[in-house]
Design a protein around this motif. Structure first.
Motif, PDB file in Angstrom:
ATOM      1  N   TYR A  42      73.718  49.228 -55.271  1.00 49.17           N
ATOM      2  CA  TYR A  42      72.402  48.428 -55.114  1.00 49.17           C
ATOM      3  C   TYR A  42      72.099  47.968 -53.748  1.00 49.17           C
ATOM      4  O   TYR A  42      70.844  47.924 -53.334  1.00 49.17           O
ATOM      5  CB  TYR A  42      72.424  47.211 -56.258  1.00 49.17           C
ATOM      6  N   SER A  48      70.526  49.181 -61.285  1.00 47.04           N
ATOM      7  CA  SER A  48      71.619  50.383 -60.906  1.00 47.04           C
ATOM      8  C   SER A  48      72.679  50.455 -62.121  1.00 47.04           C
ATOM      9  O   SER A  48      72.527  49.972 -63.123  1.00 47.04           O
ATOM     10  CB  SER A  48      72.690  49.655 -59.662  1.00 47.04           C
ATOM     11  N   HIS A  65      65.232  46.694 -58.618  1.00 46.42           N
ATOM     12  CA  HIS A  65      66.131  48.119 -59.012  1.00 46.42           C
ATOM     13  C   HIS A  65      67.209  47.836 -59.658  1.00 46.42           C
ATOM     14  O   HIS A  65      67.851  46.881 -59.604  1.00 46.42           O
ATOM     15  CB  HIS A  65      66.556  48.301 -57.510  1.00 46.42           C
TER      16      HIS A  65
END
Length: 526
Positions: free
Chosen positions: A141, A156, A154
């Protein structure tokens, strides 16, 4: 002449015997084919029920995943806004650990909250610092945010936390300097066991599984949990890759790439996040009951076929004996009459509720209407409809809906106090109580007792504002019909109109048809 006649007789008897043998064979084939068709139909129904069940579970778990990740995303936005207010330099971010600890305690799904600078050094966290996680520049990440300038969250692949030693799902945001350059990463780690704890409460069978998958196909967690499955890419299987690359939800029968087991898979995408929830039920487990029933019924049918064949061949062997043939014919006729009586009984009974069916209601109603018209006796009819029944089926499934109708039918049966009273299933969730020798006031009393009795069943119904299953009812009596419009159809129509007035009036009530008033336009029965 006699030899010729005898020969003709033998030919005729042989012809009859051949036809009889052919008939027995065709009967056996028909029974076997019927059993095969019934078995295949039952299998298809079981598969469809499995798909509906697993699909509903997938939708519910996808909604849970959305709520968890959306709440975590909101916390990341809140923290990043505070960081940008005070500044992203280490002098300010190092003092944010108390805030991170407070937020982490408030969100049970979080394993921790962390702030890393541009070099991957930990500036602040919700947990006690450990040398092992002093620098996370090697994490996927961190590398992603360092190389991508977008500020979106985001998610991961799952990994083992260096801070707590637990399996976690990282969700992170990029931090920027005022000039837009990379300033570090804001990280929230979600506990994998938070999801597994919920998944363990879902009863889908011993050899079935629930997966939370990161698109395009990386396994974030699986229930039953096995560390070896975490991080595996299930889209290595072409059929699963094609399935998950299609619509937001769906189902299929697959050979699982994780354990080489044939499974019924249902999946549901998580709104706004690159996540998918899959529910897989092992085919052998889903069809276990069907397989057992098929074996039992198959054995019974085989025994029946054997009996038919033996009986047929014995009958053929005795076919030339006139008296024996007549005796067997009489016996067969008696059995046929008994079967017809049984079929006639079944033809007048609803298979689900065991109330009278529509056909029987029409016959009795027509007879009672004509009798009441001739004699001037009272006759009333109560039309009953379950409130919000479509929502009940949507919330609890059709099997629960069927059980609900059976429970309601029992209440109607209890109100058949006199020999002439008749409770019947009119169609769908509508039921009728026919009350000979009962005027409108008496019918209203009976209808209210039925309504109260059904509400007293206390069958939970989240789709009904009352919170339990209720019914609405309409009452019409023969003395409310005008002379020119006295007909069975008018009696039914007025009762149905009164029912819809009860629906319009808020449901869970009884309304009486008004004399001389036309039937109002119907509203939705749900």
């Amino acid at each position: 002449m006699r030899p010729i006649l005898a020969k003709a007789g033998r030919v005729a008897r042989h012809s009859v015997a051949r036809r009889a043998r052919l008939f027995v064979i065709l009967i056996c084939i028909a029974i076997a084919a019927g059993h095969t068709w019934q078995s295949l139909s039952a299998r298809l129904a079981q598969v469809e029920n499995t798909r509906i069940y697993s699909g509903n579970i997938a939708k519910a778990l996808a909604r849970h995943a959305y709520d968890v990740f959306q709440a975590t995303h909101g916390s990341l936005i809140n923290i990043s806004d505070r960081i940008y207010e005070t500044g992203v330099d280490p002098a300010h971010t190092r003092g944010m650990s108390p805030l991170l600890r407070q937020l982490s305690k408030e969100m049970p799904q979080l394993d921790g909250l962390y702030i890393y600078d541009a070099a991957g050094n930990r500036m602040a966290s919700s947990s006690t610092p450990r040398p092992a996680d002093a620098n996370n520049a090697d994490r996927a990440y961190f590398i992603y945010h360092r190389d991508h300038e977008d500020g979106e969250p985001h998610i991961s692949a799952s990994l083992v936390s260096r801070s707590t030693g637990s399996w976690i799902i990282p969700m992170s945001r990029r931090l920027n300097h005022p000039d837009g350059s990379f300033a570090g990463v804001l990280l929230a780690t979600l506990r994998v066991d938070h999801f597994n704890a919920l998944y363990q409460t879902v009863d889908i069978g011993k050899n079935s599984s629930i997966l939370l998958v990161l698109r395009p196909g990386t396994v974030l967690t699986r229930q039953p949990f096995e560390a070896g499955y975490i991080g595996r890419d299930i889209t290595a299987d072409a059929s699963i890759r094609q399935l998950l690359g299609g619509p937001a939800s769906g189902h299929a029968e697959i050979l699982s790439p994780l354990d080489d087991t044939y499974r019924y898979l249902s999946y549901q995408s998580v709104q706004a996040f690159p996540l998918v929830v899959t529910v897989t039920i092992a085919r052998d487990e889903a069809l276990a009951d069907w397989r057992q029933q098929t074996i039992v019924y198959g054995a019974a049918v085989s025994l029946l076929l054997l009996i038919i064949a033996m009986f047929g061949w014995r009958l053929i062997g005795q076919i030339e004996l006139r008296l024996a043939a007549e005796d067997r014919a009489l016996q067969a006729m008696g059995e046929l009459r008994q079967a017809n009586k049984q079929l006639e009984l079944l033809a007048h009974q609803d298979g689900l509720t065991t109330l009278a069916n529509r056909r029987h209601l029409d016959m009795v109603l027509d007879a009672e209407f004509r009798r009441a018209t001739r004699s001037g006796a009272a006759l009333s009819l109560v039309m009953i409809d379950v409130d919000f029944f479509k929502q009940y089926n949507d919330l609890y499934g059709h099997q629960a809906g069927d059980e609900c109708l059976r429970r309601i039918a029992l209440v109607l049966k209890e109100r058949q106090r006199r020999p002439g009273d008749l409770a019947a299933r009119y169609g769908g969730e509508e039921m009728v109580m026919l009350l000979p020798e009962t005027d409108a006031e008496g019918a209203m009393v009976v209808a209210e007792k039925i309504r109260a009795g059904i509400q007293a069943l206390d069958l939970g119904h989240r789709g009904n504002p009352v919170g339990v299953v209720t019914v609405s009812a309409g009452v019409c009596a023969l003395d409310l019909l005008e002379g020119a419009s006295r007909s069975v159809e008018e009696l039914l129509g007025r009762a149905d109109a009164a029912l819809y007035e009860a629906k319009r009036g808020g449901r869970n009530q009884v309304r009486m048809a008004q004399a001389g008033m036309p039937a109002p336009a119907p509203v939705s029965a749900d």
